[in-house]
Design an enzyme around this catalytic site. Structure first.
Site, PDB file in Angstrom:
ATOM      1  N   SER A 571      41.198  43.212  36.996  1.00  6.86           N
ATOM      2  CA  SER A 571      40.857  44.376  36.181  1.00  6.86           C
ATOM      3  C   SER A 571      42.142  45.033  35.683  1.00  6.86           C
ATOM      4  O   SER A 571      42.916  44.377  34.994  1.00  6.86           O
ATOM      5  CB  SER A 571      39.994  45.335  37.001  1.00  6.86           C
ATOM      6  OG  SER A 571      39.363  46.249  36.149  1.00  6.86           O
ATOM      7  N   ASP A 652      30.861  40.005  32.281  1.00  6.32           N
ATOM      8  CA  ASP A 652      31.782  41.137  32.401  1.00  6.32           C
ATOM      9  C   ASP A 652      31.764  41.902  31.083  1.00  6.32           C
ATOM     10  O   ASP A 652      32.390  41.496  30.112  1.00  6.32           O
ATOM     11  CB  ASP A 652      33.198  40.635  32.708  1.00  6.32           C
ATOM     12  CG  ASP A 652      34.164  41.786  32.956  1.00  6.32           C
ATOM     13  OD1 ASP A 652      33.755  42.957  32.824  1.00  6.32           O
ATOM     14  OD2 ASP A 652      35.329  41.506  33.286  1.00  6.32           O
ATOM     15  N   HIS A 684      31.999  41.625  36.385  1.00  5.10           N
ATOM     16  CA  HIS A 684      33.402  41.982  36.642  1.00  5.10           C
ATOM     17  C   HIS A 684      33.811  41.493  38.038  1.00  5.10           C
ATOM     18  O   HIS A 684      34.989  41.432  38.349  1.00  5.10           O
ATOM     19  CB  HIS A 684      33.511  43.510  36.516  1.00  5.10           C
ATOM     20  CG  HIS A 684      34.882  44.035  36.202  1.00  5.10           C
ATOM     21  ND1 HIS A 684      35.645  43.577  35.153  1.00  5.10           N
ATOM     22  CD2 HIS A 684      35.638  45.007  36.794  1.00  5.10           C
ATOM     23  CE1 HIS A 684      36.800  44.245  35.124  1.00  5.10           C
ATOM     24  NE2 HIS A 684      36.819  45.107  36.111  1.00  5.10           N
TER      25      HIS A 684
END
Ligand SMILES: *[C@@H]1O[C@H](CO)[C@@H](O)[C@H](O)[C@H]1NC(C)=O
Ligand SMILES: *[C@@H]1O[C@H](CO)[C@@H](O)[C@H](O)[C@H]1NC(C)=O
Ligand SMILES: *[C@@H]1O[C@H](CO)[C@@H](O)[C@H](O)[C@H]1NC(C)=O
Length: 744
Positions: A571, A652, A684
């Site tokens: 991320s 995601d 994600h």
């Protein structure tokens, strides 16, 4: 501050065999325990366990009670049933109500929890027309007021797949935001809250009153707040007459605003909900005091800033919903994640991150006058490990804490709120994992607390930066180990002394690395200023903190071979991997691992929660493009040369997969050694155990290729259809913690 430290038993001696005490297969194939919830009498606590079998390629789910009245807590199994979605205590006896999924419908069942090896009588009380969730019950003698959440049709009734209009096209049309959120395309059916009453009609017989009523009908409000809200987003008053719940303001654009409010509504739906708190940022954790006279909730000041400090507010509660709200512990520089009341209404218990731990704090409510409370700092009740959920045991001052550590998944502790020593309840974890001898507290599966240490170093502008270090269980300080340099997501998040089924430092360390997980500028738990300093600085201050951290490791730890190092992050941590790949720090690593990273900051306008990128880059793209360009990894790809593995999945929607495709294209065209791993069915996070095992195998093999280590993972069989694998959320928590959200 008075701390109540737990008695820690240190295991002496170091394992001689250089084989992992536990592997990715152990991590993913062991029992995942939910937080434990005590019954109102404080005699039993209820928890669930999910276990995935890599032999049978399926998961099982079981429900248990642990006896709180015997040392170490004896465990009894109630049910083995994958269709039971959630359970909750009913009344002050030993009755449990649960929701069971049957096709397109949820059923409400009541059963008696009995110590021993079988459950007591079981009765189906109701069938909802669709799938409902988040069952919460307030017991009033022989009647039980409950609420559940469910998507609703326009007429206010519970959405039912069976009676929904049939569609013959897959087209979707949107004229407002959101279009999609987290891993879902937004549907036309909003999630509402329904209230109903279960009545006891015999000794062990229950029935439901009129059909549940939609408390939000005709308002455009939605609760729980998507995508991670749960039962913590609402509460029923102790007299059963009122419900308070969180909702975002439907008048404001949902993608640009974080503001959410606490609404109050009569339980019988006789009036429309009314927002009780002023319009600032996101609200959370609304809770009635046990005597019903007050409500506490948390709220951030700034709209549009999801990582602002959570402030604590208390109000007297009255039936006309006109409240005088008082902020307490105003000066406390911590951001509590959740809050509950003490049994005597005089204290609040809070979970808040501090210095890489999720600690439990106690805060007295002497009076709601701001003068008397504003100077108070909460005291630490539990300062070790990381607490995920806390409950008060009956009317005592003892808390049942569900916690974990860097060396142990969920374990339960009985913690006196003000004085005394914590007592571990190790038997649930031992029983479910077939462990025979009691492990050292905060450890399991051959891992030891001696593997975990932390250190501080000086970062940018003389701020002190904190980092965790995890060594292999067979560590020998006369040897050198390759460095695994972990960069967390968020960026407003932190590595904590807690367990995770993703990015688990211990499973990596067992392969032969010393894992260093740093909490640079932007990290949470070190005060508001340290967190806020990352705004408009994504590739600036945190990057320099990481550079200084690398130098500190090089100079201070002889047992770490910094010439044999890998950096990995997800991320924001993946963004940082893409950023350092084009900067001097990137050249110090043999290889990089980028999971769900941002490659081109301009593309972040394809994300769903626009407030996040607008806040962090200090302006909207069409007004402040220069802020987005300043720290854009794509601007430095000319300098990329370090081998990189990229992982990114199709669902995601926070950081769309096009980021990974673009980065991999660049790596391949430039002839840089690279590998791309993708899952069509993951978001994600990689959640399905079979997918996660492949993730571990591919990542470990990639790192080993450069560091010269041998991968030991357990066998991975090929040809398993990933589609058939069920999802497992870490710990079965209903409300994932911020770290889970931010640190994929
Ligand atoms: C907090 O700690 C202080 C200092 O030890 C003590 O005087 C006070 O009573 C504590 N408060 C609570 C609520 O435990
Ligand atoms: C599902 O509901 C139907 C209709 O009430 C019932 O006949 C069936 O037994 C239920 N299935 C399970 C697995 O409980
Ligand atoms: C990129 O590489 C060039 C040429 O080697 C070098 O002059 C420049 O400093 C590098 N830039 C960064 C940010 O590393």
């Amino acid at each position: 501050m008075k701390r109540f430290l737990l008695p820690l038993l240190f295991v002496l001696g170091v394992a001689s065999a250089k084989s992992p005490a536990f592997t990715a297969k152990d991590l993913l194939g062991s029992a995942r325990l939910s937080p434990a919830v005590p019954n109102p009498a404080g005699t039993l606590a209820l928890f669930s366990a999910s276990i995935y079998s890599f032999d049978e390629h399926k998961s099982t789910k079981s429900f248990h009670v642990v006896d709180l009245q015997v040392t170490n807590g004896k465990v009894s199994k109630l049910w083995d049933d994958k269709n039971i979605a959630e359970t909750t205590w009913l009344g002050s006896g030993d009755f449990v109500a649960y929701l069971k999924t049957n096709g397109t419908k949820s059923e409400l069942w009541v059963a008696k929890a009995i110590l021993g090896d079988s459950a007591g009588s079981v009765q189906q009380v109701y069938t909802f027309p669709g799938v409902v969730s988040n069952l919460k019950i307030r017991s009033l003698g022989d009647s039980f007021h409950f609420v559940v959440s469910a998507p609703a049709f326009k007429d206010g009734s519970i959405y039912s797949e069976d009676s929904a209009p049939k569609k013959h096209s897959t087209g979707r049309v949107y004229t407002s935001l959101f279009v999609r959120h987290w891993d879902e395309w937004i549907s036309e059916y909003k999630t509402n809250l329904f209230s109903g009453i279960i009545t006891r009609v015999g000794d062990e017989e229950f029935k439901i009153g009129p059909d549940p009523r939609n408390l939000l009908h005709g308002t455009d409000l939605e609760t729980p707040v998507a995508p991670f809200g749960g039962t913590g987003d609402f509460d029923i008053s102790p007299d059963g007459k009122h419900v308070i719940f969180l909702s975002k303001d439907p008048q404001q654009d949902l993608a640009q605003n974080t503001a959410s409010y606490v609404y109050a509504v009569p339980f019988d739906g006789s009036a429309k909900p009314k927002a009780i708190n002023p319009h600032h940022g996101a609200s959370s954790s609304p809770r009635f005091s046990p005597d019903g006279s007050k409500v506490v909730y948390l709220q951030m000041r700034e709209n549009g800033y999801e990582a602002d400090k959570n402030e604590i507010f208390v109000t007297e509660f009255n039936a006309d919903y006109n409240f005088v709200i008082t902020q307490i512990a105003k000066q406390w520089d911590r951001s509590p994640a959740s809050v509950i009341w003490s049994a005597n209404n005089n204290y609040l218990y809070l979970i808040a991150e501090e210095f890489g731990r999720e600690k439990v704090f106690i805060l007295p409510i002497i009076s709601t006058s701001p003068d008397q409370n504003s100077h108070l700092d909460p005291n630490v009740t539990l300062g070790e490990f990381s607490a995920s959920e806390i409950y008060v045991i009956a009317d005592t001052e003892t808390l049942l804490v569900s916690a974990s550590s860097l060396t142990s998944p969920t374990f339960y502790l009985l913690v006196p709120a003000t004085k005394g020593t914590a007592t571990p309840l190790m038997s649930p974890m031992m029983t479910l994992n077939n462990v025979e001898s009691t492990p050292e507290l905060g450890t399991w599966h051959g891992l030891s607390r001696s593997q975990v240490s932390d250190f501080w170093y000086t970062g940018t502008d003389d701020y002190k930066v904190h980092a965790w270090m995890v060594k292999p269980s067979y560590f020998d300080k006369s040897k050198k180990y390759p460095l695994l340099f972990f960069i967390h997501g968020g960026p407003q998040g932190a590595w904590i002394d807690g367990w995770s089924y993703r990015w688990n430092p211990a499973v990596m360390a067992e392969q032969g690395y010393v894992v260093v997980a740093l909490n640079p500028t932007g990290s949470t738990g070190y005060g508001k200023k340290f967190t806020d300093r990352i705004q408009n600085e994504w590739g600036g201050r945190p990057y320099h903190d990481l550079e200084m951290g690398f130098d500190y490791i090089e100079k201070n730890f002889d047992f770490i071979d910094t010439k044999n190092a890998i950096a990995a992050g997800a991320s924001y941590g993946g963004y940082m991997i893409n950023w350092i790949a084009g900067q001097p720090l990137g050249k110090k690593f043999k290889a990089l691992v980028c999971h769900d990273g941002i490659f081109n900051t301009i593309n972040m306008y394809a994300t769903e929660e626009l407030w996040f990128i607008d806040h962090d880059f200090n302006g909207q793209i069409f007004e402040h493009r220069q802020h987005f360009e300043r720290w854009n990894p794509v601007g430095h790809v000319k300098n990329w040369s370090t081998p990189m593995m990229i992982i990114h999945s199709s669902k995601d929607y926070r950081i769309p997969i096009s980021e990974a495709l673009a980065a991999f294209n660049v790596l391949q065209i430039k002839g840089i050694k690279s590998k791309f791993l993708t899952f069509p069915d993951e978001n994600h996070w990689v959640l399905k155990p079979e997918n996660s095992l492949v993730w571990h195998k591919e990542v470990l093999e990639w790192m080993a290729e450069f560091t010269g280590l041998k991968v030991k993972i357990g066998e991975v069989e090929s040809g398993q259809p990933a589609e058939s694998a069920p999802e497992m959320i870490a710990d079965g928590q209903t409300v994932p913690h911020k770290q889970d959200i931010l640190n994929p």
